[in-house]
Design a protein around this motif. Structure first.
Motif, PDB file in Angstrom:
ATOM      1  N   GLY A  42       0.811  -1.209   0.000  1.00 23.84           N
ATOM      2  CA  GLY A  42       0.000   0.000   0.000  1.00 23.84           C
ATOM      3  C   GLY A  42       0.841   1.254   0.000  1.00 23.84           C
ATOM      4  N   GLU A  43       1.893   1.290   0.821  1.00 28.02           N
ATOM      5  CA  GLU A  43       2.776   2.453   0.863  1.00 28.02           C
ATOM      6  C   GLU A  43       3.529   2.616  -0.457  1.00 28.02           C
ATOM      7  N   LEU A  44       3.904   1.517  -1.079  1.00 22.97           N
ATOM      8  CA  LEU A  44       4.566   1.591  -2.378  1.00 22.97           C
ATOM      9  C   LEU A  44       3.645   2.218  -3.417  1.00 22.97           C
ATOM     10  N   CYS A  45       2.395   1.761  -3.458  1.00 26.20           N
ATOM     11  CA  CYS A  45       1.442   2.324  -4.423  1.00 26.20           C
ATOM     12  C   CYS A  45       1.214   3.807  -4.164  1.00 26.20           C
ATOM     13  N   ALA A  46       1.175   4.206  -2.889  1.00 31.32           N
ATOM     14  CA  ALA A  46       1.008   5.628  -2.567  1.00 31.32           C
ATOM     15  C   ALA A  46       2.203   6.441  -3.053  1.00 31.32           C
ATOM     16  N   VAL A  87       2.654  -7.790  -7.620  1.00 31.44           N
ATOM     17  CA  VAL A  87       2.848  -8.343  -6.286  1.00 31.44           C
ATOM     18  C   VAL A  87       3.283  -9.803  -6.410  1.00 31.44           C
ATOM     19  N   ASP A  88       4.506 -10.070  -5.973  1.00 38.12           N
ATOM     20  CA  ASP A  88       5.003 -11.438  -5.900  1.00 38.12           C
ATOM     21  C   ASP A  88       4.513 -12.005  -4.580  1.00 38.12           C
ATOM     22  N   GLY A  89       3.370 -12.675  -4.643  1.00 36.72           N
ATOM     23  CA  GLY A  89       2.768 -13.257  -3.449  1.00 36.72           C
ATOM     24  C   GLY A  89       3.003 -14.747  -3.376  1.00 36.72           C
ATOM     25  N   ALA A  90       4.216 -15.178  -3.746  1.00 38.14           N
ATOM     26  CA  ALA A  90       4.526 -16.606  -3.790  1.00 38.14           C
ATOM     27  C   ALA A  90       4.022 -17.321  -2.551  1.00 38.14           C
ATOM     28  N   SER A  91       4.234 -16.717  -1.388  1.00 40.52           N
ATOM     29  CA  SER A  91       3.756 -17.317  -0.140  1.00 40.52           C
ATOM     30  C   SER A  91       2.635 -16.496   0.485  1.00 40.52           C
ATOM     31  N   GLY A  92       2.841 -15.180   0.600  1.00 37.59           N
ATOM     32  CA  GLY A  92       1.913 -14.343   1.340  1.00 37.59           C
ATOM     33  C   GLY A  92       0.533 -14.219   0.736  1.00 37.59           C
ATOM     34  N   ALA A  93       0.411 -14.407  -0.582  1.00 35.40           N
ATOM     35  CA  ALA A  93      -0.906 -14.283  -1.217  1.00 35.40           C
ATOM     36  C   ALA A  93      -1.847 -15.408  -0.823  1.00 35.40           C
ATOM     37  N   MET A  94      -1.314 -16.455  -0.188  1.00 38.00           N
ATOM     38  CA  MET A  94      -2.165 -17.523   0.339  1.00 38.00           C
ATOM     39  C   MET A  94      -2.163 -17.534   1.865  1.00 38.00           C
ATOM     40  N   VAL A  95      -1.629 -16.471   2.466  1.00 35.03           N
ATOM     41  CA  VAL A  95      -1.661 -16.317   3.927  1.00 35.03           C
ATOM     42  C   VAL A  95      -2.452 -15.075   4.308  1.00 35.03           C
ATOM     43  N   ALA A  96      -2.074 -13.927   3.734  1.00 36.07           N
ATOM     44  CA  ALA A  96      -2.693 -12.653   4.108  1.00 36.07           C
ATOM     45  C   ALA A  96      -4.212 -12.625   3.927  1.00 36.07           C
ATOM     46  N   PRO A  97      -4.782 -13.195   2.852  1.00 35.16           N
ATOM     47  CA  PRO A  97      -6.240 -13.123   2.711  1.00 35.16           C
ATOM     48  C   PRO A  97      -6.998 -13.779   3.857  1.00 35.16           C
ATOM     49  N   PHE A  98      -6.369 -14.697   4.555  1.00 35.38           N
ATOM     50  CA  PHE A  98      -7.045 -15.433   5.619  1.00 35.38           C
ATOM     51  C   PHE A  98      -6.690 -14.926   7.019  1.00 35.38           C
ATOM     52  N   LEU A  99      -5.479 -14.430   7.190  1.00 37.54           N
ATOM     53  CA  LEU A  99      -5.032 -14.021   8.519  1.00 37.54           C
ATOM     54  C   LEU A  99      -4.898 -12.511   8.678  1.00 37.54           C
ATOM     55  N   GLU A 134      -6.826  -9.856   6.994  1.00 36.98           N
ATOM     56  CA  GLU A 134      -7.870  -9.371   6.095  1.00 36.98           C
ATOM     57  C   GLU A 134      -7.910  -7.849   6.007  1.00 36.98           C
ATOM     58  N   GLY A 135      -7.431  -7.155   7.035  1.00 34.06           N
ATOM     59  CA  GLY A 135      -7.427  -5.698   6.996  1.00 34.06           C
ATOM     60  C   GLY A 135      -6.278  -5.119   6.208  1.00 34.06           C
ATOM     61  N   LEU A 136      -5.311  -5.957   5.836  1.00 32.87           N
ATOM     62  CA  LEU A 136      -4.160  -5.487   5.063  1.00 32.87           C
ATOM     63  C   LEU A 136      -4.548  -5.356   3.600  1.00 32.87           C
ATOM     64  N   VAL A 137      -4.408  -4.154   3.034  1.00 32.22           N
ATOM     65  CA  VAL A 137      -4.751  -3.913   1.635  1.00 32.22           C
ATOM     66  C   VAL A 137      -3.476  -4.012   0.809  1.00 32.22           C
ATOM     67  N   TRP A 138      -3.386  -5.059   0.007  1.00 30.75           N
ATOM     68  CA  TRP A 138      -2.171  -5.326  -0.768  1.00 30.75           C
ATOM     69  C   TRP A 138      -2.480  -5.800  -2.176  1.00 30.75           C
ATOM     70  N   ASP A 139      -3.726  -6.133  -2.477  1.00 31.35           N
ATOM     71  CA  ASP A 139      -4.071  -6.866  -3.691  1.00 31.35           C
ATOM     72  C   ASP A 139      -4.739  -5.963  -4.732  1.00 31.35           C
ATOM     73  N   PHE A 140      -5.698  -6.498  -5.502  1.00 27.98           N
ATOM     74  CA  PHE A 140      -6.317  -5.724  -6.580  1.00 27.98           C
ATOM     75  C   PHE A 140      -7.207  -4.595  -6.067  1.00 27.98           C
ATOM     76  N   ARG A 141      -7.389  -4.498  -4.758  1.00 27.80           N
ATOM     77  CA  ARG A 141      -8.066  -3.328  -4.211  1.00 27.80           C
ATOM     78  C   ARG A 141      -7.251  -2.063  -4.467  1.00 27.80           C
ATOM     79  N   LEU A 142      -5.961  -2.217  -4.656  1.00 30.43           N
ATOM     80  CA  LEU A 142      -5.091  -1.099  -5.004  1.00 30.43           C
ATOM     81  C   LEU A 142      -5.060  -0.978  -6.531  1.00 30.43           C
ATOM     82  N   PRO A 143      -5.573   0.117  -7.099  1.00 28.11           N
ATOM     83  CA  PRO A 143      -5.673   0.212  -8.565  1.00 28.11           C
ATOM     84  C   PRO A 143      -4.341   0.060  -9.285  1.00 28.11           C
ATOM     85  N   ARG A 144      -3.250   0.368  -8.605  1.00 28.63           N
ATOM     86  CA  ARG A 144      -1.950   0.292  -9.280  1.00 28.63           C
ATOM     87  C   ARG A 144      -1.428  -1.142  -9.384  1.00 28.63           C
ATOM     88  N   VAL A 145      -1.989  -2.063  -8.620  1.00 30.66           N
ATOM     89  CA  VAL A 145      -1.588  -3.475  -8.712  1.00 30.66           C
ATOM     90  C   VAL A 145      -2.222  -4.074  -9.955  1.00 30.66           C
TER      91      VAL A 145
END
Length: 474
Positions: free
Chosen positions: A232-236, A253-265, A267-278
């Motif tokens: 999020g800070e990078l996109c800003a 976003v290279d979510g090799a590991s985190g993209a299958m962890v963050a969505p479940f644990l 949820e308040g972290l905005v890192w994915d396609f919610r950020l228009p620049r991703v």
């Protein structure tokens, strides 16, 4: 992948040595009348052998491999349910690329892409595009190619004659990004580590961007220490760059590991396609996606982010087959296993599995951090991964000594030195995966405590050159 060479000429071909290399029981029925000599190992044997004999020869040699369940270096899944293994066995002969011949396997791949698009908050999951790959390395190559091709189209008047594209990323990225830049002639602009920051700094990344930047890579879960990069800070920072300069730099976003962890644990972290620049995201199904190797996934926000010219439409074996993977033939087994796991666990199941892994990681990290001999760098509260080093006053041993001694007890815990600007720092890293239980964590801690008196008694670390140190496993 290692480049394997042929025989070095050291193989013992003497008749006596080859006779003694084979257990007499390997004869199919009669120990006296069965095979009496081992087959050559660096050339094809002259004739066939019974299947049980071939199996036992290979099986016995593989016993010298490490125990994958005790491998705390790898992020790759080392345990699945027997039902998943059965499905994989049923599909190992199906070629994933033959979508016309195996339409249901292709449909399961399509469903997995739709599920991931929904999980990662694509604006319209139905229109998001993606594919399975052999792992995150191939997925990253595809994402990088899409970034480069989109940049080239925007700069057709300057490229390739006058402009060289560049890709901005932290020095901590997985080696596949270095390969991408090497193979596809892209300049790698690396943000170094500084002090106690072991991954990309958003402002430093933005400052490296110019009109030739095809994109910035953010890693959701650095392999060096398990920490999330601040997407999020990078996109800003890149939004601010665009306001000041007009440069519109996309983020992968290279979510090799985190993209299958963050969505479940997280949820308040905005890192994915919610950020228009991703514009694209990858993950490894065979890491925290909980599938045996090798399967990965690459997804783009919409068809606009994946240039149409990269999609090949092949009339293959009687059907029109669009494909945009680098590999061609590969088994459908891993894709089927991914779909099985999605169905088997659902959101709540994944949440339970990943939460358990994180609890084991944070608990073990806390107990290792309580030992006077070590200092924690991370605590396993992002990826279920943590890194630690020896305390400043420890002079009798180093992390490489610890790794070597743990290996003697069956544990594979990597020790490695950090990259540019922090090469003074060497660490141990523990990856807590599904199947690494609290009981196993307790056994690891017990073995570590048993080793410490011997390590403390050393006069100095048993220094070895870098080539002899435990390899860094991504």
């Amino acid at each position: 992948m290692a480049l394997h060479q042929g025989t070095t000429g050291t193989e013992d071909h003497t008749p006596e040595r080859r006779r003694l290399a084979v257990n007499p029981f390997f004869g199919p029925a009669d120990p006296v009348g069965g095979r009496t000599a081992a087959p050559p190992t660096h050339r094809l044997p002259d004739g066939p052998m019974p299947p049980l004999t071939a199996y036992q020869l290979v099986h016995d040699e593989l016993m010298l491999d490490g125990n994958s369940r005790l491998n705390l270096a790898t992020f790759v899944t080392t345990w699945m349910e027997p039902q998943a293994a059965d499905l994989m066995a049923e599909c190992r002969d199906k070629n994933m690329i033959d979508k016309d011949e195996y339409p249901r396997t292709a449909e399961l791949e399509r469903r997995c892409v739709a599920m991931l698009a929904d999980l990662w908050h694509a604006p319209d999951p139905a229109s998001a595009v993606g594919c399975s790959t052999t792992g995150s390395s191939e997925a990253c190559m595809l994402a990088g190619l899409a970034l480069k091709r989109r940049w080239a189209k925007r700069n057709g008047d300057r490229y390739p004659a006058k402009a060289r594209p560049n890709l901005v990323m932290g020095v901590n990225v997985q080696v596949c990004w270095e390969k991408f830049c090497n193979f596809w002639e892209v300049e790698a602009r690396l943000v170094p580590m500084e002090g106690n920051r072991f991954h990309l700094d958003p402002q430093a990344a933005a400052e490296l961007c110019d009109e030739n930047t095809i994109g910035v890579v953010a890693v959701l879960g650095s392999t060096f220490d398990g920490s999330y990069e601040p997407v999020g800070e990078l996109c800003a920072a890149l939004d601010d760059l665009q306001e000041r300069t007009g440069l519109d730099v996309p983020v992968h976003v290279d979510g090799a590991s985190g993209a299958m962890v963050a969505p479940f644990l997280d949820e308040g972290l905005v890192w994915d396609f919610r950020l228009p620049r991703v514009c694209s995201i990858n993950t490894s199904g065979h890491k925290y996606g909980l599938v045996y190797p090798g399967v990965g996934w690459a997804l783009w926000r919409s068809p606009d982010e994946l240039p149409e010219e990269l999609v090949f439409r092949v009339n293959y074996l009687g059907g029109d087959m669009p494909t945009f993977a680098l590999n061609f033939s590969r088994p459908g087994a891993q894709v089927v296993a991914q779909y099985y796991t999605f169905l088997r666990l659902g959101r709540e199941g994944y949440r339970a599995v990943q939460h358990t892994a994180r609890e084991v990681a944070t608990g073990l990290a806390e107990r290792i951090g309580a030992l006077d001999d070590f200092r924690l760098l991370t605590r396993g509260d992002q990826l279920p991964v943590f890194a630690f080093t020896t305390a400043p006053d420890v002079t009798s041993f180093d992390v490489f000594d610890v790794s070597r001694r743990l290996r003697e007890r069956g544990w594979l815990v990597p020790a490695y030195t950090f990259p540019a600007n922090r090469r003074d720092l060497s660490v141990l890293r523990v990856v807590c995966r599904n199947g690494f239980s609290a009981d196993l964590a307790e056994l690891l801690l017990e073995d570590l405590r048993l080793l410490l008196p011997e390590l403390r008694a050393q006069v100095r670390p048993l220094t070895r050159d870098a080539a002899q140190a435990t390899a860094f496993h991504h």
